[in-house]
Design a protein around this motif. Structure first.
Motif, PDB file in Angstrom:
ATOM      1  N   UNK A  40      -3.002  -7.049   2.479  1.00 17.55           N
ATOM      2  CA  UNK A  40      -2.281  -7.846   1.491  1.00 17.55           C
ATOM      3  C   UNK A  40      -3.243  -8.678   0.654  1.00 17.55           C
ATOM      4  N   UNK A  41      -4.075  -9.460   1.307  1.00 11.35           N
ATOM      5  CA  UNK A  41      -4.958 -10.325   0.521  1.00 11.35           C
ATOM      6  C   UNK A  41      -5.993  -9.506  -0.232  1.00 11.35           C
ATOM      7  N   UNK A  42      -6.446  -8.420   0.396  1.00  8.75           N
ATOM      8  CA  UNK A  42      -7.421  -7.575  -0.280  1.00  8.75           C
ATOM      9  C   UNK A  42      -6.825  -6.964  -1.537  1.00  8.75           C
ATOM     10  N   UNK A  43      -5.567  -6.596  -1.453  1.00 10.14           N
ATOM     11  CA  UNK A  43      -4.910  -5.992  -2.603  1.00 10.14           C
ATOM     12  C   UNK A  43      -4.753  -7.025  -3.715  1.00 10.14           C
ATOM     13  N   UNK A  44      -4.293  -8.189  -3.308  1.00 11.62           N
ATOM     14  CA  UNK A  44      -4.092  -9.250  -4.313  1.00 11.62           C
ATOM     15  C   UNK A  44      -5.392  -9.602  -5.000  1.00 11.62           C
ATOM     16  N   UNK A  45      -6.451  -9.727  -4.232  1.00 14.25           N
ATOM     17  CA  UNK A  45      -7.724 -10.100  -4.827  1.00 14.25           C
ATOM     18  C   UNK A  45      -8.219  -9.022  -5.784  1.00 14.25           C
ATOM     19  N   UNK A  46      -8.070  -7.779  -5.369  1.00 17.25           N
ATOM     20  CA  UNK A  46      -8.527  -6.694  -6.236  1.00 17.25           C
ATOM     21  C   UNK A  46      -7.714  -6.666  -7.530  1.00 17.25           C
ATOM     22  N   UNK A  47      -6.416  -6.879  -7.410  1.00 23.35           N
ATOM     23  CA  UNK A  47      -5.580  -6.884  -8.606  1.00 23.35           C
ATOM     24  C   UNK A  47      -5.977  -8.060  -9.493  1.00 23.35           C
ATOM     25  N   UNK A  48      -6.256  -9.186  -8.883  1.00 20.89           N
ATOM     26  CA  UNK A  48      -6.641 -10.369  -9.645  1.00 20.89           C
ATOM     27  C   UNK A  48      -7.924 -10.086 -10.423  1.00 20.89           C
ATOM     28  N   UNK A  49      -8.838  -9.420  -9.752  1.00 18.15           N
ATOM     29  CA  UNK A  49     -10.106  -9.092 -10.425  1.00 18.15           C
ATOM     30  C   UNK A  49      -9.863  -8.198 -11.635  1.00 18.15           C
ATOM     31  N   UNK A  50      -8.772  -7.436 -11.574  1.00 14.06           N
ATOM     32  CA  UNK A  50      -8.464  -6.555 -12.696  1.00 14.06           C
ATOM     33  C   UNK A  50      -7.553  -7.238 -13.706  1.00 14.06           C
ATOM     34  N   UNK A  86      -4.739  -9.076 -12.960  1.00 18.68           N
ATOM     35  CA  UNK A  86      -3.333  -9.185 -12.584  1.00 18.68           C
ATOM     36  C   UNK A  86      -3.197 -10.217 -11.475  1.00 18.68           C
ATOM     37  N   UNK A  87      -3.072 -11.454 -11.888  1.00 17.57           N
ATOM     38  CA  UNK A  87      -3.053 -12.547 -10.903  1.00 17.57           C
ATOM     39  C   UNK A  87      -1.803 -12.602 -10.033  1.00 17.57           C
ATOM     40  N   UNK A  88      -0.700 -12.053 -10.536  1.00 12.82           N
ATOM     41  CA  UNK A  88       0.534 -12.178  -9.776  1.00 12.82           C
ATOM     42  C   UNK A  88       1.009 -10.857  -9.174  1.00 12.82           C
ATOM     43  N   UNK A  89       1.029 -10.797  -7.857  1.00 15.77           N
ATOM     44  CA  UNK A  89       1.504  -9.593  -7.171  1.00 15.77           C
ATOM     45  C   UNK A  89       2.536  -9.984  -6.125  1.00 15.77           C
ATOM     46  N   UNK A  90       3.809  -9.808  -6.468  1.00 19.25           N
ATOM     47  CA  UNK A  90       4.853 -10.156  -5.502  1.00 19.25           C
ATOM     48  C   UNK A  90       4.819  -9.205  -4.305  1.00 19.25           C
TER      49      UNK A  90
END
Lengths: 344, 344
Positions: free
Chosen positions: A212-222, A224-228
């Motif tokens: 979960x956190x790894x996914x959120x961080x990777x998305x943020x780096x791209x 996309x700060x918000x991942x419900x």
DNA sequence: GTGAAAGCGCTAACAG
DNA sequence: CTGTTAGCGCTTTCAC
């Protein structure tokens, strides 16, 4: 006289038939050199004629090796019901398969144990202390499982599947979960998805948290700060209802990362029921590369976890610890890979 | 001196601390009466202080009991791949759960073994002959599995799950498959279904054959002589494609009996995809009452097989054979029941 | 009621 | 290269 009742033949019997001493027979049986070829021959013949098979208890008594390890399924709920659930998960099957594949050629056998209650946990360590098994391979369903700690405290050889929630001086084999999650995120982003959500696993498991956190961080780096996220329980139905919640709460969704393939399968089902096309409307990425992943409709794009190899490595590590009790606890972290199929 | 290195404490150590003889300690440990209460007390205290745990190998050597049984998964294909498949089937999980539930309180442990190749089969019987296990519990995936015959020939205690294809003098536990199929047929007829088909299991399994012929006979008795069938492989995807074939070949279909719940689940999926409503357009009855049956949409009406009880009975029978080697081979056949839910 | 002693079947020094 | 000799830790007659 030593020609007793039916009791299966012993070394003594073989020795008598072969006309040599017990020690020599033992040497031949254990493949130790320094035995004249002709005598080896005679012994082998005698073994065959009397139908000798070494007694394991007697051997264990002196070698102090059980030739067995405990395969422990731990903390998966409690009592009877759980048993079925754990074994039914394809995950367990693959792990067990990988372990058996490694152990078999080495003549080591896995003894199945459940450790859901305090008594069952005590039983596991007693089992090893009494020499019934040389060590334990443990697969925990909960990060807070107390078993690893008990094992470490008892100084019993053991290897875990997955990093324990709190540090314990025990070896373990794991996957680089964050990298796997990043792979999934990368794929979704690459496919141009902008409104991405995730279906997470049981929050008590470190693997779930990392994905979960790894996914959120990777998305943020791209960007996309918000991942419900919607929480699932690693089961098909859990994934299905999580997906439903996600659709209801986030209508514009165009991408989903499910923390395992079973949940991804459920998500696919929910999406189909809602008339949403995969991957056109919503792209889906799973995790594990379970056997069923390729059978889904559409076939699931997923993060492959080399479970069988990881399981074999657990077994290898355990035997290493058994052979060398002084060995420090180590960890082996495997790299996941992305398997692209139709869903994303 | 006997105060050796760390080596875990032995009876001798306990005896010394308690100020009694080894024999007395042994009696207390094994719960044999004829020991003065005060001495029992002292011994138990000593056991606790030295942290004694009996050595299984030593005990086995004299008692000639391993306190373990082989849990053999047999004939499920060959080599590595199969391993995962077998374990992944919820069927195996329930059986394993039932067995463990019975064995655990009796301090008997199951050793997992695969017997797909001739060598693996030999290994199983050698394993038991060398005293590593007291007997075998075998679950075959094929009716023609040679293992039961080998076990019988070796005179090794064993109990099978399901009647073997060809008669073998070995005990087994089974379900009255034909009655189960008749229950399914009864339900379908009762719901007024006139164009009924069936999805059968692997033809090599006696259970599949009995469910198929039992179903046909029951339908015939109700005035429905013709029941087409499509063969599945007891998996969800297998059931799904079988259902598709059935729909294509028999458009007017209004009822289906799937030989297990996994296939019924697949059938439900195929039906839904085709826009057919269950049970309005097509009624579906499964077999097993797997955990997932209640989760299906709609919940599955199915024939319940008391797997856990049957599994426990296997274990009970095996231990009986171990205790009394002269015991004749027997069979225990359980009665299935119909569980009515939404699908039929 | 408790202890002494004899193995269960095997491996592992140690001589020869 | 092979045999002799001790046990491994436990249960189990058999005396006391």
């Amino acid at each position: 006289m030593s020609t007793d009742l039916p009791g299966s033949p012993t070394l003594e019997d073989v020795a008598r038939v072969a006309g040599v001493s017990r020690a020599t027979v033992s040497r031949v049986i254990n493949g130790i050199r320094n035995v004249a070829p002709e005598i080896q021959e005679a012994v082998n013949r005698a073994v065959a004629t009397v139908g000798y098979v070494p007694n394991r208890a007697a051997r264990s008594l002196v070698t102090r090796r059980a030739g067995a390890v405990a395969l422990v399924v731990s903390g998966a709920g409690d009592e009877r019901p759980s048993e079925a659930r754990v074994f039914a998960d394809p995950f367990f099957g693959r792990v067990a398969g990988g372990i058996l594949g490694f152990l078999r050629p080495r003549a080591v056998h896995p003894v199945l144990m459940l450790a859901e209650t305090p008594e069952a946990r005590d039983e596991v360590i007693a089992f090893i202390r009494q020499g019934s098994a040389d060590g334990a391979l443990v697969v925990s369903a909960h990060g807070e499982d107390p078993l690893p700690g008990l094992l470490a405290a008892a100084g019993v050889p053991a290897v875990l599947w997955g990093r324990p929630a709190r540090p314990v001086p025990i070896s373990y084999v794991d996957l680089d979960q964050r990298l796997g999650a990043a792979l999934a995120a990368g794929r979704l982003v690459e496919r141009g998805r902008r409104r991405v959500a995730t279906i997470s696993g049981p929050p008590g498991l470190p693997a779930s948290q990392d994905r979960l956190s790894g996914f959120r961080e990777a998305m943020a780096r791209s960007g996309h700060p918000y991942v419900p996220d919607a929480e699932g329980d690693f089961s098909v139905t859990g994934g299905e209802s999580a997906m439903r919640r996600l659709i209801a709460d986030h209508p514009g969704l165009d991408g989903v990362f499910a923390a395992n393939d079973l949940m991804a399968e459920g998500a696919l089902r929910a999406l189909r029921d809602r008339g949403l096309r995969v991957p056109e409307d919503v792209a889906v990425v799973g995790f594990d590369d379970a056997p069923a992943a390729a059978q889904c409709l559409p076939p699931l794009t997923t993060v492959r976890q080399p479970m069988e190899e990881m399981a074999a490595e657990m077994a290898r590590l355990l035997l290493a610890h058994v052979d060398d009790p002084g060995l420090e606890a180590t960890s082996r972290v495997f790299r996941p890979t992305l398997v692209v199929r139709g869903s994303a």
